[in-house]
Design an enzyme around this catalytic site. Structure first.
Site, PDB file in Angstrom:
ATOM      1  N   LYS A  35      -9.387 -68.452 -26.725  1.00  0.00           N
ATOM      2  CA  LYS A  35     -10.100 -67.148 -26.950  1.00  0.00           C
ATOM      3  C   LYS A  35      -9.625 -66.203 -26.283  1.00  0.00           C
ATOM      4  O   LYS A  35     -10.150 -64.861 -26.231  1.00  0.00           O
ATOM      5  CB  LYS A  35     -11.265 -67.839 -25.418  1.00  0.00           C
ATOM      6  CG  LYS A  35     -11.762 -69.298 -25.839  1.00  0.00           C
ATOM      7  CD  LYS A  35     -13.132 -68.421 -26.029  1.00  0.00           C
ATOM      8  CE  LYS A  35     -14.227 -67.113 -25.087  1.00  0.00           C
ATOM      9  NZ  LYS A  35     -15.667 -67.075 -25.790  1.00  0.00           N
ATOM     10  N   TYR A  51      -7.786 -73.871 -27.118  1.00  0.00           N
ATOM     11  CA  TYR A  51      -9.372 -73.077 -26.871  1.00  0.00           C
ATOM     12  C   TYR A  51      -9.220 -72.182 -25.916  1.00  0.00           C
ATOM     13  O   TYR A  51      -9.183 -70.819 -26.172  1.00  0.00           O
ATOM     14  CB  TYR A  51     -10.454 -74.382 -25.989  1.00  0.00           C
ATOM     15  CG  TYR A  51     -11.358 -73.136 -25.566  1.00  0.00           C
ATOM     16  CD1 TYR A  51     -11.841 -73.519 -25.892  1.00  0.00           C
ATOM     17  CD2 TYR A  51     -11.650 -73.069 -23.933  1.00  0.00           C
ATOM     18  CE1 TYR A  51     -13.338 -72.116 -26.062  1.00  0.00           C
ATOM     19  CE2 TYR A  51     -12.117 -72.355 -23.515  1.00  0.00           C
ATOM     20  CZ  TYR A  51     -12.840 -71.643 -24.293  1.00  0.00           C
ATOM     21  OH  TYR A  51     -14.685 -70.977 -23.437  1.00  0.00           O
ATOM     22  N   ASN A  60     -14.047 -68.645 -32.190  1.00  0.00           N
ATOM     23  CA  ASN A  60     -13.293 -67.577 -30.754  1.00  0.00           C
ATOM     24  C   ASN A  60     -11.475 -66.618 -31.019  1.00  0.00           C
ATOM     25  O   ASN A  60     -12.445 -66.037 -30.125  1.00  0.00           O
ATOM     26  CB  ASN A  60     -12.393 -68.499 -30.232  1.00  0.00           C
ATOM     27  CG  ASN A  60     -13.785 -70.122 -29.419  1.00  0.00           C
ATOM     28  OD1 ASN A  60     -14.545 -69.240 -29.612  1.00  0.00           O
ATOM     29  ND2 ASN A  60     -13.157 -70.793 -29.234  1.00  0.00           N
ATOM     30  N   ASP A  83     -20.778 -58.503 -44.649  1.00  0.00           N
ATOM     31  CA  ASP A  83     -21.729 -59.346 -44.859  1.00  0.00           C
ATOM     32  C   ASP A  83     -22.477 -59.115 -43.801  1.00  0.00           C
ATOM     33  O   ASP A  83     -23.473 -58.182 -43.804  1.00  0.00           O
ATOM     34  CB  ASP A  83     -21.941 -60.674 -45.301  1.00  0.00           C
ATOM     35  CG  ASP A  83     -21.483 -61.272 -46.811  1.00  0.00           C
ATOM     36  OD1 ASP A  83     -21.133 -60.108 -47.289  1.00  0.00           O
ATOM     37  OD2 ASP A  83     -21.448 -62.114 -46.962  1.00  0.00           O
TER      38      ASP A  83
END
Length: 293
Positions: free
Chosen positions: A128, A124, A74, A43
């Site tokens: 990342k 987090y 992330n 897509d």
């Protein structure tokens, strides 16, 4: 140059949009338009093929939320983007915003170069790092800009500077602001300087990873005091001794920005004191009140 900008409605994305729109054709893709965490490669490749970009800038991502959201946005998101771009526009330049959280704890007090060990503390930073590795390891013409602690006008209320602004507004000119520990040191950079780095990275051959930072470690307490001065605050800022878990593991960070200087001719230009003044002036909260009122 036609640039597709993912995450254009975010804080950093907005600055990047303003910078790039000066001399480039920019196609902004706001949050919610394309969710990289759940979009399929096919897509997304179809969308990119229809836009025929010369470059893609990825400012999309999450700083909070549950594990699925963080990993999706992330880590999975950049990997899907690389696969889709490889299929739809393999010659396009890709600039991806990474994070200083990818480095994690620092041994000693040495400035971090791009080849420093990565040991993120928390989900987090780990998510990342996974996204940045996907970009840096792709066959695309790509660069990861590892952005350190951004501070400036419009800073999110969830960030430490944003929380301090709220606290100063609520305390009034002579009140008390209570906050967590301010003992850590961080490397700060203005979002306008980040946007300039993105613009420069679009048109130059670069290493796979570049630090984008002010290049000096600043005590968090100095940020609090700088905001207080900008606000004309005469009260007290009291530390509770608590604070984010990350600060307990990462008490000091400073970037080596020589690689960005060599590759891009870039360096941070907005002084931290100006970033803090502009942050306070940009916040339209109620005027500080005297405690006597």
């Amino acid at each position: 140059m036609r640039v597709v900008l993912l995450g254009s409605s975010g804080w950093l994305g907005g600055y990047v949009l303003d910078e790039l729109a000066q001399d480039r054709e920019v196609i902004p893709v706001p949050r919610g338009t394309v969710e990289l965490g759940v979009t399929g490669v096919g897509d997304l490749a179809g969308r990119l093929a229809s836009l025929a970009p010369d470059a893609v800038v990825n400012c999309a991502g999450r700083v909070g939320g549950d594990a699925l959201g963080l990993i999706g946005a992330n880590a999975r998101g950049p990997a899907v983007l690389c696969a889709a771009l490889s299929a739809a526009a393999p010659r396009a330049r890709l600039v991806h915003l990474g994070s200083a959280a990818e480095y994690g704890a620092v041994a000693g007090r040495a400035p971090l170069t791009e080849d420093a060990p990565t040991c993120p503390q928390g989900l987090y930073g780990a998510s990342k790092l996974a996204g940045s590795l996907a970009v840096a390891g792709s066959p695309l013409d790509a660069v990861v800009l590892r952005v350190f602690n951004a501070v400036g006008p419009g800073a999110p209320p969830t960030s430490l500077p944003g929380r301090l602004v709220r606290g100063l507004r609520e305390a009034g000119a002579d009140g008390v602001v209570r906050t967590g520990a301010l003992t850590a040191a961080r490397d700060y950079v203005d979002p306008r300087d980040v946007a300039r780095a993105v613009a420069l990275a679009l048109g130059r051959a670069t290493p796979r990873v570049l630090n984008v930072a002010g290049g000096r470690a600043v005590p968090v307490r100095d940020v609090a005091d700088g905001l207080a001065e900008a606000a004309g605050f005469r009260g007290r800022i009291e530390e509770s001794g608590g604070g984010p878990e990350r600060s307990a593991f990462v008490d000091w960070q400073q970037a080596d920005v020589s690689a960005a200087g060599a590759a891009l001719g870039w360096r941070a230009e907005v002084p931290l004191v100006q970033s803090l003044k502009d942050l306070w002036a940009d916040d339209p909260g109620p005027a500080p009140r005297s405690a006597a009122e």
